[in-house]
Design an enzyme around this catalytic site. Structure first.
Site, mmCIF file in Angstrom:
data_model
loop_
_atom_site.group_PDB
_atom_site.id
_atom_site.type_symbol
_atom_site.label_atom_id
_atom_site.label_comp_id
_atom_site.label_asym_id
_atom_site.label_seq_id
_atom_site.Cartn_x
_atom_site.Cartn_y
_atom_site.Cartn_z
ATOM 1 N N LYS A 87 31.654 33.227 18.703
ATOM 2 C CA LYS A 87 31.056 32.232 19.284
ATOM 3 C C LYS A 87 31.670 31.138 19.611
ATOM 4 C CE LYS A 87 28.229 28.843 19.006
ATOM 5 N NZ LYS A 87 28.485 27.818 20.154
ATOM 6 N N GLY B 258 33.527 23.207 12.235
ATOM 7 C CA GLY B 258 32.789 22.181 12.849
ATOM 8 C C GLY B 258 32.228 21.003 12.037
ATOM 9 N N SER B 259 31.324 20.492 12.135
ATOM 10 C CA SER B 259 30.824 19.256 11.225
ATOM 11 C C SER B 259 30.329 19.844 9.827
ATOM 12 C CB SER B 259 29.718 18.746 12.206
ATOM 13 O OG SER B 259 28.730 19.409 12.276
ATOM 14 N N GLU C 123 27.995 18.433 8.527
ATOM 15 C CA GLU C 123 26.481 18.745 8.879
ATOM 16 C C GLU C 123 25.912 20.085 8.925
ATOM 17 O OE1 GLU C 123 25.113 16.309 12.070
ATOM 18 O OE2 GLU C 123 23.080 16.932 11.959
ATOM 19 N N CYS D 269 40.383 17.471 12.844
ATOM 20 C CA CYS D 269 39.693 17.180 11.427
ATOM 21 C C CYS D 269 40.428 16.714 10.569
ATOM 22 C CB CYS D 269 39.163 18.478 11.217
ATOM 23 S SG CYS D 269 40.201 19.907 11.334
ATOM 24 N N GLU E 140 33.449 10.382 9.549
ATOM 25 C CA GLU E 140 34.239 10.839 10.487
ATOM 26 C C GLU E 140 33.983 10.500 11.995
ATOM 27 O OE1 GLU E 140 34.300 15.211 11.503
ATOM 28 O OE2 GLU E 140 36.319 15.146 11.000
HETATM 29 P P1 NAI Z 1 29.044 21.086 15.468
HETATM 30 O O1 NAI Z 1 29.528 21.304 14.086
HETATM 31 O O2 NAI Z 1 27.791 20.891 16.056
HETATM 32 O O3 NAI Z 1 29.548 22.420 16.533
HETATM 33 C C1 NAI Z 1 30.660 22.984 16.137
HETATM 34 C C2 NAI Z 1 30.273 24.708 16.386
HETATM 35 O O4 NAI Z 1 29.159 25.045 15.764
HETATM 36 C C3 NAI Z 1 30.154 24.958 17.981
HETATM 37 O O5 NAI Z 1 30.444 26.168 18.154
HETATM 38 C C4 NAI Z 1 28.473 24.767 17.787
HETATM 39 O O6 NAI Z 1 27.670 25.676 18.925
HETATM 40 C C5 NAI Z 1 28.012 25.448 16.618
HETATM 41 N N1 NAI Z 1 26.787 24.959 16.004
HETATM 42 C C6 NAI Z 1 25.915 23.936 16.057
HETATM 43 N N2 NAI Z 1 25.027 23.746 15.577
HETATM 44 C C7 NAI Z 1 24.843 24.918 14.940
HETATM 45 C C8 NAI Z 1 23.752 25.833 13.957
HETATM 46 N N3 NAI Z 1 22.622 25.160 13.758
HETATM 47 N N4 NAI Z 1 24.149 27.118 13.382
HETATM 48 C C9 NAI Z 1 25.254 27.608 13.842
HETATM 49 N N5 NAI Z 1 26.172 27.149 14.689
HETATM 50 C C10 NAI Z 1 26.053 25.714 15.146
HETATM 51 O O7 NAI Z 1 30.189 19.690 16.027
HETATM 52 P P2 NAI Z 1 29.677 18.954 17.403
HETATM 53 O O8 NAI Z 1 28.369 18.462 17.577
HETATM 54 O O9 NAI Z 1 30.275 19.566 18.608
HETATM 55 O O10 NAI Z 1 30.523 17.579 16.800
HETATM 56 C C11 NAI Z 1 29.957 16.655 15.953
HETATM 57 C C12 NAI Z 1 30.754 16.274 15.028
HETATM 58 O O11 NAI Z 1 31.340 17.228 14.124
HETATM 59 C C13 NAI Z 1 32.216 15.591 15.614
HETATM 60 O O12 NAI Z 1 31.957 14.179 15.972
HETATM 61 C C14 NAI Z 1 33.040 15.714 14.299
HETATM 62 O O13 NAI Z 1 32.902 14.725 13.591
HETATM 63 C C15 NAI Z 1 32.663 16.950 13.814
HETATM 64 N N6 NAI Z 1 33.417 17.953 14.209
HETATM 65 C C16 NAI Z 1 34.447 18.453 13.487
HETATM 66 C C17 NAI Z 1 35.193 19.670 13.735
HETATM 67 C C18 NAI Z 1 36.294 19.876 12.886
HETATM 68 O O14 NAI Z 1 37.413 20.444 13.383
HETATM 69 N N7 NAI Z 1 36.170 19.895 11.431
HETATM 70 C C19 NAI Z 1 35.230 20.155 15.058
HETATM 71 C C20 NAI Z 1 34.102 19.736 15.945
HETATM 72 C C21 NAI Z 1 33.363 18.849 15.447
#
Ligand code: NAI
Ligand code: MG
Length: 501
Positions: free
Chosen positions: A199, A252-253, A255, A308, A405
């Site tokens: 996804k 991803g995050s 959280e 990240c 972050e």
């Molecule tokens: P996110 O963690 O919400 O999204 C990342 C992925 O997870 C996306 O594909 C999203 O659709 C999916 N996702 C979101 N909620 C989910 C759930 N409940 N169950 C399963 N999958 C889910 O990150 P977002 O909202 O795009 O960005 C927020 C913050 O997250 C950023 O400001 C950054 O601090 C952090 N982040 C960190 C990343 C990393 O590489 N470690 C990459 C992207 C964001």
């Protein structure tokens, strides 16, 4: 710094990519390109203009379920499960070749969808993705068990281990390096012989869908790779909770990483997580300052700070503090912030309005709590999601800008007097993804490499990646590693076989 008009931005998109990114896009399930069962779609935006690019199928539970069934069939019964390891390796290598043949198109899609400079996508995102697939292609024939020397069983027992694919894998990826994150996830899973439901992030699904076309062209059997587009809260959550998925891999995050862990508990699927960071970047007075200043600049502003492992806490030895702050500020002022397809672009827009608001919110919170914005701090232009490269001083632990972050082009510079002081401060974080030290003293460099509680330590360099180098986090930066031989452990199970002769 100049933000082009919407017309200027759109005029830079080549006709071929224009056609690709603006047409309605379906998902890949069991070798077919399909709409969501509900018929729903979501918008994908051009972050340089804020305009809608295209509509993409919004997958949910029912679509995830179909994709998981297809992946299960491909894993249990399909030609994939009967292939030799060498044949699997050849397919993965072929996919790398196809990506390389389409490098220009991928770089442009990535720039339009994510906002990053075309030139960066060309030399970083796309080649790193092909390297990863080639590296993993080699592993297909080298995933092995062992014969075991038993400890107390008598001689008539003979035992060995097998390393088998973990099964059907769900993979959820972010938007900061859309194609590369797909490669990091798909490469090892395919090398191990798993089947996959991927996804992509809802902000940037386009390069993964183009990759899906090449996966078909390369000749992977249907159902081996399924790509379900959709929101995290719906499609992502359905994947994490699905009872017939054996393993979930997430980037991803932090959280959402925690939500994944809870969702995975239902069937105790295996979990690997690559999460946030707040990486310390430490410049000692005995460093080669010219290199360190350039390195500290790239550590935070590369990919607009949407990494990240961004070097977001810049610790500088007191006697050189002003010099390094001035040097990084001068570099930051030279960064040309403009639309990614502009050949003069050094930094494009942030990926989304949400990230724009989030990053500006952090800067504001820093100012409210007494920090000083030395350079930058503002949005640029009135369309698109552009933010000035920003440097903050007078911040300390306990402030949001130091503890959390930011994921944008914002660095906090912090002075230190004693080596022991910074050795403690660098680890005062919930995260542990990466960090760096800049010094000519090799003993000090290795002492810090050892003392840093992080999955990657760079010495006199930053943001250096290789498919063979494991990458991942200590503490709340995640579970497990991407890349290297380590990642294969997440996609294999070990079976002990014991025989009485
Ligand atoms: P996110 O963690 O919400 O999204 C990342 C992925 O997870 C996306 O594909 C999203 O659709 C999916 N996702 C979101 N909620 C989910 C759930 N409940 N169950 C399963 N999958 C889910 O990150 P977002 O909202 O795009 O960005 C927020 C913050 O997250 C950023 O400001 C950054 O601090 C952090 N982040 C960190 C990343 C990393 O590489 N470690 C990459 C992207 C964001
Ligand atoms: Mg989110």
């Amino acid at each position: 710094m100049s933000v082009a008009t919407i017309e200027q931005v759109n005029s830079l998109i080549s006709p071929k990519v224009q056609k690709y990114v603006t047409s309605h896009r379906r998902m890949l399930i069991n070798g077919d390109w399909v709409d969501a069962k509900t018929g729903d779609t979501f918008h994908v935006y051009n972050p340089a203009t804020g305009e809608i690019l295209s509509n993409v199928a919004a997958g949910d539970h029912a679509d995830v379920d179909l994709a998981v069934r297809a992946a299960r069939r491909a894993f249990e019964e399909g030609p994939w499960s009967r292939m030799t390891h060498g044949q699997r390796g050849k397919l993965i290598w072929k996919l790398a070749d196809l990506i390389e043949e389409n490098l220009e198109e991928f770089a442009e899609i990535e720039s339009v969808d994510n906002g990053k400079p075309l030139a960066v996508a060309r030399v970083a995102d796309i080649p790193l993705a092909t390297d990863l697939f080639r590296y993993m292609s080699g592993w297909t024939t080298k995933i092995e068990g062992q014969t075991i020397s038993l400890s107390s069983l008598p001689q008539e027992y003979f035992a060995y281990t097998l390393r088998e694919p973990v099964g059907v894998v769900g993979q959820i990826i972010p938007w900061n390096f859309p194609l590369l994150m797909a490669a990091w996830k798909l490469g090892p899973a395919l090398a191990a012989g798993c089947t996959i439901v991927l996804k992509p992030a809802e902000q940037t699904p386009l390069s993964a869908l183009r990759l899906g076309e090449l996966i078909e062209e390369a000749g992977f059997p249907k159902g081996v790779v399924n790509i379900v587009t959709g929101y995290g809260e719906t499609a992502g959550a359905a994947l994490a909770a699905h009872p017939d998925i054996d393993k979930i891999a997430f980037t991803g995050s932090t959280e959402v990483g925690k939500l994944i862990v809870h969702a995975a508990a239902g069937n105790l699927k295996k979990v690997s997580l690559e999460l946030g960071g707040k990486s310390p970047n430490i410049v000692f007075a005995d460093a080669d300052l010219e290199t360190a200043i350039q390195g500290a600049t790239n550590a935070i502003y590369f990919n607009h700070g949407q990494c990240c492992c961004a070097g977001s806490r810049l610790y500088i030895e007191k006697e050189i503090f002003d010099q390094v702050v001035e040097g990084v500020s001068a570099n930051a002022k030279r960064i040309n912030v403009t639309e990614g397809l502009n050949p003069q672009c050094d930094m494009g827009p942030l990926v989304s309005e949400e990230q724009l608001d989030r990053v500006l919110g952090f800067i504001e919170s820093g100012e409210k709590e007494g920090a000083k914005t030395v350079i930058g701090g503002h949005r640029l232009g009135d369309h698109g999601y552009f933010v000035e490269p920003t440097l903050i001083t007078n911040a300390h632990a306990g402030m949001k800008v130091i503890d959390e972050e930011i994921f944008g082009p914002v660095v906090c510079a912090l002075p230190f007097e004693k080596t022991e002081e910074v050795a403690t401060q660098m680890n005062q974080t919930a995260y542990g993804l990466a960090g760096a030290v800049w010094t000519k003293d090799i003993s000090k460099a290795h002492r810090f490499a050892k003392a840093m509680r992080a999955g990657t330590v760079w010495i006199n360099c930053y943001n250096i990646f290789d498919a063979a180098l494991p990458f991942g986090g200590y503490k709340q930066s995640g579970w497990g590693r991407e890349m290297g031989r380590e990642v294969l452990e997440h996609y294999t199970e070990v079976k002990a076989v014991c025989l009485k002769m």
